[in-house]
Scaffold this motif. Sequence first.
Motif, mmCIF file in Angstrom:
data_model
loop_
_atom_site.group_PDB
_atom_site.id
_atom_site.type_symbol
_atom_site.label_atom_id
_atom_site.label_comp_id
_atom_site.label_asym_id
_atom_site.label_seq_id
_atom_site.Cartn_x
_atom_site.Cartn_y
_atom_site.Cartn_z
ATOM 1 N N LYS A 1 0.868 -1.181 0.000
ATOM 2 C CA LYS A 1 0.000 0.000 0.000
ATOM 3 C C LYS A 1 0.900 1.226 0.000
ATOM 4 N N ILE A 2 0.664 2.146 -0.952
ATOM 5 C CA ILE A 2 1.574 3.265 -1.172
ATOM 6 C C ILE A 2 0.813 4.580 -1.131
ATOM 7 N N ASN A 3 1.277 5.509 -0.303
ATOM 8 C CA ASN A 3 0.713 6.857 -0.234
ATOM 9 C C ASN A 3 1.449 7.771 -1.204
ATOM 10 N N GLY A 4 0.735 8.752 -1.728
ATOM 11 C CA GLY A 4 1.358 9.756 -2.583
ATOM 12 C C GLY A 4 1.206 9.515 -4.069
ATOM 13 N N MET A 5 0.530 8.432 -4.443
ATOM 14 C CA MET A 5 0.309 8.141 -5.856
ATOM 15 C C MET A 5 -1.011 8.761 -6.288
ATOM 16 N N GLY A 6 -1.025 9.427 -7.462
ATOM 17 C CA GLY A 6 -2.263 10.034 -7.903
ATOM 18 C C GLY A 6 -2.477 10.054 -9.411
ATOM 19 N N CYS A 7 -1.517 9.507 -10.175
ATOM 20 C CA CYS A 7 -1.654 9.590 -11.629
ATOM 21 C C CYS A 7 -0.845 8.485 -12.311
ATOM 22 N N VAL B 1 0.634 -2.763 -10.815
ATOM 23 C CA VAL B 1 0.750 -1.499 -10.085
ATOM 24 C C VAL B 1 -0.438 -0.636 -10.495
ATOM 25 N N ILE B 2 -1.197 -0.196 -9.488
ATOM 26 C CA ILE B 2 -2.297 0.732 -9.705
ATOM 27 C C ILE B 2 -2.125 1.874 -8.713
ATOM 28 N N ILE B 3 -2.921 2.916 -8.861
ATOM 29 C CA ILE B 3 -2.819 4.040 -7.932
ATOM 30 C C ILE B 3 -3.096 3.530 -6.517
#
Length: 67
Positions: free
Chosen positions: A6-12, A34-36
Amino acid sequence: MEKVIKINGMGCEHCIKSVKNALEGLKDIKIKNVIIGEAIVDIPTDYNLDLIMEALDDAGYEVESIQ
């Protein structure tokens, strides 16, 4: 072993590419998807998860969890 990161900071789409590039630079990691907000990878059972966290931190993202 399959892990969900789970990754924070992804938006595009650019973020997805950056995360993929960071993970591709790690030995013995096989990227499944890999998805947002998350990445699904296959890693050896004894893999040092700190390496994943460091690579993503260096790319500008915060790992929320690895399950």
